[in-house]
Motif scaffolding. Structure first.
Motif, mmCIF file in Angstrom:
data_model
loop_
_atom_site.group_PDB
_atom_site.id
_atom_site.type_symbol
_atom_site.label_atom_id
_atom_site.label_comp_id
_atom_site.label_asym_id
_atom_site.label_seq_id
_atom_site.Cartn_x
_atom_site.Cartn_y
_atom_site.Cartn_z
ATOM 1 N N PHE A 28 0.833 -1.205 0.000
ATOM 2 C CA PHE A 28 0.000 0.000 0.000
ATOM 3 C C PHE A 28 0.866 1.253 0.000
ATOM 4 O O PHE A 28 0.610 2.189 -0.767
ATOM 5 C CB PHE A 28 -0.942 -0.008 1.206
ATOM 6 N N VAL A 29 1.902 1.262 0.818
ATOM 7 C CA VAL A 29 2.804 2.419 0.864
ATOM 8 C C VAL A 29 3.502 2.588 -0.481
ATOM 9 O O VAL A 29 3.623 3.719 -0.993
ATOM 10 C CB VAL A 29 3.820 2.289 2.016
ATOM 11 N N ILE A 30 3.942 1.499 -1.055
ATOM 12 C CA ILE A 30 4.583 1.566 -2.382
ATOM 13 C C ILE A 30 3.626 2.165 -3.400
ATOM 14 O O ILE A 30 4.003 3.017 -4.211
ATOM 15 C CB ILE A 30 5.075 0.173 -2.823
ATOM 16 N N MET A 31 2.377 1.732 -3.365
ATOM 17 C CA MET A 31 1.396 2.251 -4.320
ATOM 18 C C MET A 31 1.100 3.734 -4.072
ATOM 19 O O MET A 31 0.829 4.478 -5.011
ATOM 20 C CB MET A 31 0.123 1.415 -4.263
ATOM 21 N N LEU A 32 1.167 4.155 -2.820
ATOM 22 C CA LEU A 32 0.954 5.578 -2.509
ATOM 23 C C LEU A 32 2.031 6.454 -3.125
ATOM 24 O O LEU A 32 1.737 7.530 -3.659
ATOM 25 C CB LEU A 32 0.951 5.804 -0.992
ATOM 26 N N VAL A 33 3.275 6.008 -3.040
ATOM 27 C CA VAL A 33 4.386 6.839 -3.516
ATOM 28 C C VAL A 33 4.721 6.626 -4.992
ATOM 29 O O VAL A 33 5.473 7.402 -5.561
ATOM 30 C CB VAL A 33 5.651 6.628 -2.651
ATOM 31 N N SER A 34 4.175 5.602 -5.612
ATOM 32 C CA SER A 34 4.517 5.323 -7.016
ATOM 33 C C SER A 34 3.319 5.436 -7.945
ATOM 34 O O SER A 34 3.227 4.696 -8.926
ATOM 35 C CB SER A 34 5.155 3.940 -7.137
ATOM 36 N N ASN A 35 2.419 6.352 -7.627
ATOM 37 C CA ASN A 35 1.283 6.638 -8.507
ATOM 38 C C ASN A 35 0.442 5.394 -8.802
ATOM 39 O O ASN A 35 0.168 5.078 -9.959
ATOM 40 C CB ASN A 35 1.764 7.303 -9.798
#
Length: 101
Positions: free
Chosen positions: A54-61
């Motif tokens: 989820f954090v990865i998806m938040l920062v990588s559009n």
């Protein structure tokens, strides 16, 4: 069914080598208890992987990490195989007693 779904279906329900002789009920109980502990650990790992993804998806559009997504698929398949053994739907024990496919 697309190619990826067919691959996952094969990993879940494909040909597996059934043991020659079934385990005694005492041994099955021991395996079931060990697998229950392993499933509990796997759920914790799944929860952590979910948060990280989820954090990865938040920062990588909204782009998920492909390797983490594949790990999630593998973990889900392992949990499914463990659940099949736990409920006696299969006599095949999950990894580490059989190969991790």
């Amino acid at each position: 069914m697309n190619k990826e779904d067919a691959k996952i279906e094969g990993r879940l329900h494909g040909e597996q080598i059934e043991p020659q002789t079934p385990d005694s009920m005492l041994m099955r109980l021991i395996y079931m208890l060990l697998i229950a502990v392993m499933i509990s650990f796997a759920q914790t790992v799944l929860g952590l992987a979910t948060i990280v993804q989820f954090v990865i998806m938040l920062v990588s559009n909204r782009e998920p990490n492909a390797r983490l997504a594949e790990f999630g698929t593998d973990l889900g398949i392992w949990i499914a195989k463990a659940a099949r053994y736990q409920t006696a739907a299969s006599q095949v024990k999950p990894w580490p007693w059989t190969e991790l496919d």
